[in-house]
Design a protein around this motif. Structure first.
Motif, PDB file in Angstrom:
ATOM      1  N   LEU A  44     -31.538  13.837  36.023  1.00 32.25           N
ATOM      2  CA  LEU A  44     -30.095  14.018  36.060  1.00 32.25           C
ATOM      3  C   LEU A  44     -29.348  12.728  35.783  1.00 32.25           C
ATOM      4  O   LEU A  44     -28.127  12.722  35.720  1.00 32.25           O
ATOM      5  CB  LEU A  44     -29.677  14.568  37.422  1.00 32.25           C
ATOM      6  N   GLY A  45     -30.066  11.611  35.688  1.00 34.78           N
ATOM      7  CA  GLY A  45     -29.409  10.363  35.329  1.00 34.78           C
ATOM      8  C   GLY A  45     -29.065   9.480  36.505  1.00 34.78           C
ATOM      9  O   GLY A  45     -28.423   8.455  36.339  1.00 34.78           O
ATOM     10  N   ALA A  46     -29.488   9.845  37.714  1.00 33.82           N
ATOM     11  CA  ALA A  46     -29.210   8.998  38.876  1.00 33.82           C
ATOM     12  C   ALA A  46     -30.411   8.090  39.115  1.00 33.82           C
ATOM     13  O   ALA A  46     -31.209   8.327  40.019  1.00 33.82           O
ATOM     14  CB  ALA A  46     -28.919   9.856  40.091  1.00 33.82           C
ATOM     15  N   GLN A  47     -30.529   7.069  38.279  1.00 40.41           N
ATOM     16  CA  GLN A  47     -31.707   6.188  38.367  1.00 40.41           C
ATOM     17  C   GLN A  47     -31.860   5.558  39.735  1.00 40.41           C
ATOM     18  O   GLN A  47     -32.934   5.565  40.327  1.00 40.41           O
ATOM     19  CB  GLN A  47     -31.573   5.052  37.353  1.00 40.41           C
TER      20      GLN A  47
ATOM     21  N   ALA B  97     -39.647  -2.978   7.415  1.00 36.35           N
ATOM     22  CA  ALA B  97     -40.650  -2.155   6.742  1.00 36.35           C
ATOM     23  C   ALA B  97     -41.016  -0.933   7.577  1.00 36.35           C
ATOM     24  O   ALA B  97     -41.336   0.129   7.043  1.00 36.35           O
ATOM     25  CB  ALA B  97     -41.887  -2.992   6.455  1.00 36.35           C
ATOM     26  N   LEU B  98     -40.985  -1.073   8.916  1.00 36.97           N
ATOM     27  CA  LEU B  98     -41.342   0.049   9.781  1.00 36.97           C
ATOM     28  C   LEU B  98     -40.119   0.805  10.266  1.00 36.97           C
ATOM     29  O   LEU B  98     -40.223   1.723  11.064  1.00 36.97           O
ATOM     30  CB  LEU B  98     -42.138  -0.465  10.984  1.00 36.97           C
ATOM     31  N   GLY B  99     -38.938   0.368   9.824  1.00 33.32           N
ATOM     32  CA  GLY B  99     -37.738   1.066  10.247  1.00 33.32           C
ATOM     33  C   GLY B  99     -37.160   0.543  11.542  1.00 33.32           C
ATOM     34  O   GLY B  99     -36.278   1.168  12.112  1.00 33.32           O
ATOM     35  N   LEU B 100     -37.673  -0.596  12.051  1.00 35.93           N
ATOM     36  CA  LEU B 100     -37.116  -1.170  13.276  1.00 35.93           C
ATOM     37  C   LEU B 100     -35.996  -2.125  12.883  1.00 35.93           C
ATOM     38  O   LEU B 100     -36.235  -3.242  12.434  1.00 35.93           O
ATOM     39  CB  LEU B 100     -38.191  -1.922  14.059  1.00 35.93           C
ATOM     40  N   ALA B 101     -34.761  -1.687  13.036  1.00 37.54           N
ATOM     41  CA  ALA B 101     -33.634  -2.480  12.545  1.00 37.54           C
ATOM     42  C   ALA B 101     -33.290  -3.606  13.512  1.00 37.54           C
ATOM     43  O   ALA B 101     -32.989  -4.716  13.098  1.00 37.54           O
ATOM     44  CB  ALA B 101     -32.426  -1.581  12.334  1.00 37.54           C
ATOM     45  N   GLY B 102     -33.342  -3.337  14.801  1.00 40.16           N
ATOM     46  CA  GLY B 102     -32.943  -4.350  15.774  1.00 40.16           C
ATOM     47  C   GLY B 102     -34.137  -5.080  16.345  1.00 40.16           C
ATOM     48  O   GLY B 102     -35.281  -4.822  15.964  1.00 40.16           O
ATOM     49  N   GLU B 103     -33.888  -6.020  17.279  1.00 40.40           N
ATOM     50  CA  GLU B 103     -34.973  -6.680  17.982  1.00 40.40           C
ATOM     51  C   GLU B 103     -35.689  -5.655  18.849  1.00 40.40           C
ATOM     52  O   GLU B 103     -35.054  -4.801  19.464  1.00 40.40           O
ATOM     53  CB  GLU B 103     -34.409  -7.771  18.893  1.00 40.40           C
ATOM     54  N   GLU B 104     -37.016  -5.739  18.889  1.00 37.96           N
ATOM     55  CA  GLU B 104     -37.770  -4.759  19.676  1.00 37.96           C
ATOM     56  C   GLU B 104     -38.257  -5.442  20.961  1.00 37.96           C
ATOM     57  O   GLU B 104     -39.115  -6.311  20.906  1.00 37.96           O
ATOM     58  CB  GLU B 104     -38.953  -4.257  18.849  1.00 37.96           C
ATOM     59  N   PRO B 105     -37.673  -5.086  22.115  1.00 35.23           N
ATOM     60  CA  PRO B 105     -38.103  -5.750  23.346  1.00 35.23           C
ATOM     61  C   PRO B 105     -39.552  -5.414  23.684  1.00 35.23           C
ATOM     62  O   PRO B 105     -39.986  -4.272  23.496  1.00 35.23           O
ATOM     63  CB  PRO B 105     -37.145  -5.221  24.407  1.00 35.23           C
ATOM     64  N   LEU B 106     -40.295  -6.416  24.167  1.00 36.31           N
ATOM     65  CA  LEU B 106     -41.692  -6.190  24.551  1.00 36.31           C
ATOM     66  C   LEU B 106     -41.729  -5.651  25.976  1.00 36.31           C
ATOM     67  O   LEU B 106     -42.069  -6.331  26.930  1.00 36.31           O
ATOM     68  CB  LEU B 106     -42.484  -7.490  24.445  1.00 36.31           C
ATOM     69  N   LEU B 107     -41.337  -4.390  26.100  1.00 36.39           N
ATOM     70  CA  LEU B 107     -41.187  -3.764  27.407  1.00 36.39           C
ATOM     71  C   LEU B 107     -41.301  -2.274  27.164  1.00 36.39           C
ATOM     72  O   LEU B 107     -40.699  -1.755  26.236  1.00 36.39           O
ATOM     73  CB  LEU B 107     -39.817  -4.158  27.970  1.00 36.39           C
ATOM     74  N   VAL B 108     -42.079  -1.569  27.984  1.00 35.53           N
ATOM     75  CA  VAL B 108     -42.329  -0.153  27.697  1.00 35.53           C
ATOM     76  C   VAL B 108     -41.069   0.677  27.887  1.00 35.53           C
ATOM     77  O   VAL B 108     -40.747   1.533  27.083  1.00 35.53           O
ATOM     78  CB  VAL B 108     -43.475   0.369  28.576  1.00 35.53           C
ATOM     79  N   ALA B 109     -40.316   0.404  28.976  1.00 34.79           N
ATOM     80  CA  ALA B 109     -39.117   1.208  29.251  1.00 34.79           C
ATOM     81  C   ALA B 109     -37.893   0.309  29.245  1.00 34.79           C
ATOM     82  O   ALA B 109     -37.398  -0.075  30.300  1.00 34.79           O
ATOM     83  CB  ALA B 109     -39.250   1.913  30.595  1.00 34.79           C
ATOM     84  N   PRO B 110     -37.386  -0.066  28.057  1.00 34.44           N
ATOM     85  CA  PRO B 110     -36.295  -1.029  28.016  1.00 34.44           C
ATOM     86  C   PRO B 110     -34.987  -0.485  28.589  1.00 34.44           C
ATOM     87  O   PRO B 110     -34.130  -1.249  28.966  1.00 34.44           O
ATOM     88  CB  PRO B 110     -36.142  -1.351  26.522  1.00 34.44           C
ATOM     89  N   GLY B 111     -34.839   0.841  28.660  1.00 34.12           N
ATOM     90  CA  GLY B 111     -33.565   1.387  29.121  1.00 34.12           C
ATOM     91  C   GLY B 111     -33.457   1.473  30.621  1.00 34.12           C
ATOM     92  O   GLY B 111     -32.393   1.766  31.147  1.00 34.12           O
ATOM     93  N   LEU B 112     -34.547   1.229  31.332  1.00 33.60           N
ATOM     94  CA  LEU B 112     -34.542   1.401  32.784  1.00 33.60           C
ATOM     95  C   LEU B 112     -33.658   0.335  33.416  1.00 33.60           C
ATOM     96  O   LEU B 112     -33.932  -0.853  33.307  1.00 33.60           O
ATOM     97  CB  LEU B 112     -35.968   1.310  33.314  1.00 33.60           C
ATOM     98  N   ASP B 113     -32.596   0.763  34.096  1.00 30.22           N
ATOM     99  CA  ASP B 113     -31.634  -0.192  34.637  1.00 30.22           C
ATOM    100  C   ASP B 113     -32.056  -0.706  36.007  1.00 30.22           C
ATOM    101  O   ASP B 113     -31.429  -1.595  36.557  1.00 30.22           O
ATOM    102  CB  ASP B 113     -30.256   0.490  34.726  1.00 30.22           C
ATOM    103  N   VAL B 114     -33.103  -0.152  36.581  1.00 31.87           N
ATOM    104  CA  VAL B 114     -33.479  -0.511  37.948  1.00 31.87           C
ATOM    105  C   VAL B 114     -34.884  -1.097  37.962  1.00 31.87           C
ATOM    106  O   VAL B 114     -35.678  -0.802  38.851  1.00 31.87           O
ATOM    107  CB  VAL B 114     -33.410   0.719  38.874  1.00 31.87           C
ATOM    108  N   GLY B 115     -35.197  -1.951  36.962  1.00 32.20           N
ATOM    109  CA  GLY B 115     -36.561  -2.439  36.777  1.00 32.20           C
ATOM    110  C   GLY B 115     -37.201  -2.971  38.036  1.00 32.20           C
ATOM    111  O   GLY B 115     -38.318  -2.589  38.401  1.00 32.20           O
TER     112      GLY B 115
END
Lengths: 272, 418
Positions: free
Chosen positions: A109-112, B118-136
């Protein structure tokens, strides 16, 4: 396609509630166990679960997301297993799994923050303490009245009814198009960039709402923290003081009963 | 047709997961060899130096040893004793290994890769499996607390006194040391303003001040707590060999034992990653790696190499400590957590909070450079004062004097009673 062959949502829900009540009644631990009854209970429980899922579909409250379905099924099934397990240690493990399922639902649900905090606080600290105590008290040493459920019939009926009412009301709410419509991020962005005709503040609200529902929005925690320590500051502080008072109170209660030659000697020794 | 192919982000994530798990497993195997070498060096022995390339006489300094070790333990009989709780006995090693591998989803293992068009990666690719996780950081915390279940259940399901005692000890120890660990971590989170580990590294790189220098007290508290959480000597009470045979894995053998041992090693690797990322600047090294975005492959590889070297250094430190310190007694362990590390962690947190709060005023009053110096000097003063205070007020039991539970009169009294 399924909808043609199925009865109306009301009948479906009534059937699911009945099946859930009977299955819980059969499964709850009582003095003597019979294996066929437990099997029947398990089958009825599975049927009830399918009934609830189908009702949710029919009422429009249950989306198509496979991940959500999986984690919520894990939560519900392990929640039921928590109360029907015969061994307290297994109950605790099932409870931990139920918490993992709930945390998964929150993440979907997006509540990390809430999702991860559920694991840290409940599964990581409180339940470990439970297990600690349960393991010290060996199951064989438990009194018989600790291992059976009181009033299995009443509690099964009450639980199933509550479940049915919740399903009904939540399903109705989410079927109503005027309520709880979450704007998709693309729509919000389109609204935000549509141009001068759109009210700027309204577009900002839409983007805010989109960020709030996007699981991977960049500043989830910062926004939650701002909310907690901005609008709800007083409640947070009051809860903190309450916990502190409870902590001090429990220590005071324990140490007042402490007799110099009693069981508390090791604690006092460590403190001196 | 293309609908059935996974999308590019999915492929990238899968490649990262594969690299990470493969790398970690290999690293764990070779770190066991390093640990044995280290033990041999400390004890003035030669250590494992025979096994090289199989079926030849080439010894290669014993580099084939991990392969031989692994084969031996995998081919051993996977014996399940009759008196165990079979379900939990099997589940425990799986839980602990799965949790300790899943931790790495939120831990960056480098800076990032430059764009690869060449692989279609336009931006920098972080060396991290879940880069979007805000609560690492919280993710790491949550999964390391799940790992406790493996130990606890393994100990209980074994239905063995030693295993049970090991499980109990470890649950008490891990729960107690989570608090100083969290306090040490809070200081860093407060200073960096984020729960994401890559943001924390970037914050250190952009100022050039590693948090070990800016928060010495927090560093010490976190280091000690990380040792305890990884159950490494001097905190290895859950499996103290001299007292508990093998602790919680006494009844385990074969592949299940291997899972436990690998998970234990991964805990140490995780702790090393966290120490380096949060306190020792991550991939940053003054004048070598730069601190801006990654533009060339040289910079990307250099940063990866710096991070790996630092982590190896911390792991070697872990191993050296193992052979230098005797094990704590259990009451000393608890006193250290609750009466030394907890207050020191709180002092550190208050110091960091005060400095962060008054930094703008400080800059306005004395200028940029002087404010930066003061922000480092004040925590060091607090560090020495706190350290001396903790040393002078040491609760009895953190030193090694024997505990006198009874005065002579007490003993007489008890004798009379008996």
């Amino acid at each position: 396609m399924i909808a043609v062959a199925l009865p109306s949502p009301g009948v479906l829900l009534a059937g699911a509630v009945t099946a859930a009540a009977v299955s819980l009644w059969l499964l709850l631990p009582r003095g003597r166990d019979s294996r066929p009854a437990r099997w029947l209970g398990g089958l009825l429980g599975a049927a009830a679960l399918a009934g609830f899922v189908l009702t949710g579909r029919r009422l429009g409250g249950l989306g198509e997301e496979a991940v959500f379905l999986i984690v919520s099924l894990v939560a519900v099934i392990s929640g039921a297993a928590t109360i029907v397990s015969r061994s307290p240690v297994y109950s605790a493990i099932w409870f931990a799994l139920a918490l993992a399922g709930v945390s998964g639902v929150l993440l979907v649900l997006g509540a990390q923050f809430l999702g991860v905090a559920t694991i840290v606080v409940y599964a990581g600290a409180i339940l470990v303490m439970f297990l600690f105590v349960l393991m010290l008290a060996q199951p064989a040493g438990l009194a018989p009245y600790d291992r059976v459920s009181n009033e299995p019939l009443l509690s099964a009926i009450a639980g199933a009814t509550l479940l049915g009412l919740l399903t009904l009301s939540i399903g109705r709410l989410s079927a109503d198009p005027s309520c709880c419509q979450m704007p998709s991020k693309a729509a919000a962005m389109a609204a935000g960039t549509a141009g001068t005709s759109v009210d700027a503040a309204h577009a900002g609200d839409a983007i805010d709402a989109a960020i709030a529902t996007d699981p991977l929005a960049a500043d989830q925690v910062a926004r939650l923290g701002g909310e907690l320590f901005g609008r709800h500051l007083l409640a947070v502080e009051a809860a903190g003081v309450l916990l502190l008072v409870a902590l001090v109170g429990s220590i005071a209660v324990v140490s007042r009963h402490g007799d110099p030659s009693g069981e508390l000697a090791p604690a006092r020794r460590a403190a001196s | 047709m293309t609908d059935y192919l996974p999308s590019l982000p999915t492929i990238v994530a899968l490649v990262k997961i594969g690299l990470l798990i493969g790398g970690l497993m290999t690293a764990a195997a070779y770190l066991v060899l390093v640990e044995r070498w280290m033990a041999a060096w400390v004890q003035d022995r030669k250590g494992p130096n025979r096994v090289g390339i199989p079926l030849t006489k080439v010894r290669l300094f014993g580099l084939g040893q991990p392969l031989a070790d692994g084969l031996k333990i995998i081919l051993k009989e996977d014996f399940t004793p009759k008196h165990v709780d079979k379900v939990l006995y099997t589940a425990a090693p799986l839980v602990i290994l799965a949790a300790s591998l899943a931790i790495f989803a939120a831990i960056p293992f480098g800076s990032s890769l430059p764009p690869i068009p060449a692989l279609g990666l336009a931006g920098e690719e972080p060396l991290l499996v879940a880069p979007g996780l805000d609560v690492g950081v919280l993710w790491v915390f949550a999964l390391s607390s799940i790992a406790v279940y493996g130990v606890l259940l393994g100990g209980w399901a074994s239905n063995n006194k030693y295993g049970f005692l090991g499980g109990l000890r470890s649950s008490a120890q891990l729960v107690a040391y989570e608090i100083p660990l969290g306090l040490g971590l809070l200081g860093v989170v407060l200073a960096a303003g984020s729960l994401k580990l890559d943001t924390i590294m970037n914050a250190q790189a952009s100022t050039g001040v590693w948090y070990a220098f800016a928060q010495p007290l927090g560093f010490i508290v976190f280091l000690v707590a990380a040792f305890a959480e990884a159950a490494r000597l001097p905190f290895d009470l859950p499996e103290a060999e001299q007292e508990l045979v093998g602790g919680y894995h006494t009844e385990y053998s074969g592949i299940k034992l291997l899972l436990f041992l690998v998970a234990e090693f991964l805990h140490m690797v995780t702790a090393a990653f966290l120490i380096v990322i949060m306190f020792l600047g991550g991939w940053h090294l003054w004048g070598v790696t730069g601190s801006g975005p990654v533009e060339t492959w040289t910079v990307a590889l250099l940063r990866f190499a710096v991070l790996s070297a630092k982590i190896l250094g911390v792991i070697l430190f872990f191993m050296l400590v193992r052979w230098s310190w005797p094990r704590f007694r259990f009451d000393q362990l608890m006193n250290l957590a609750w009466k030394v590390m907890l207050p020191l962690g709180l002092v550190n947190l208050v110091t960091v909070a005060a400095i962060e709060e008054f930094r703008p005023q400080l800059v306005a009053a004395v200028g940029e450079g002087a404010a930066k110096t003061a922000a480092i000097a004040i925590p060091w003063v607090v560090f020495f004062v706190g350290w001396i205070a903790a040393g002078m007020l040491t609760p009895s039991g953190t030193d090694n004097t024997p505990i006198r539970t009874h005065g002579p009169l007490d003993i007489e009294h008890e004798l009379v009673e008996v």
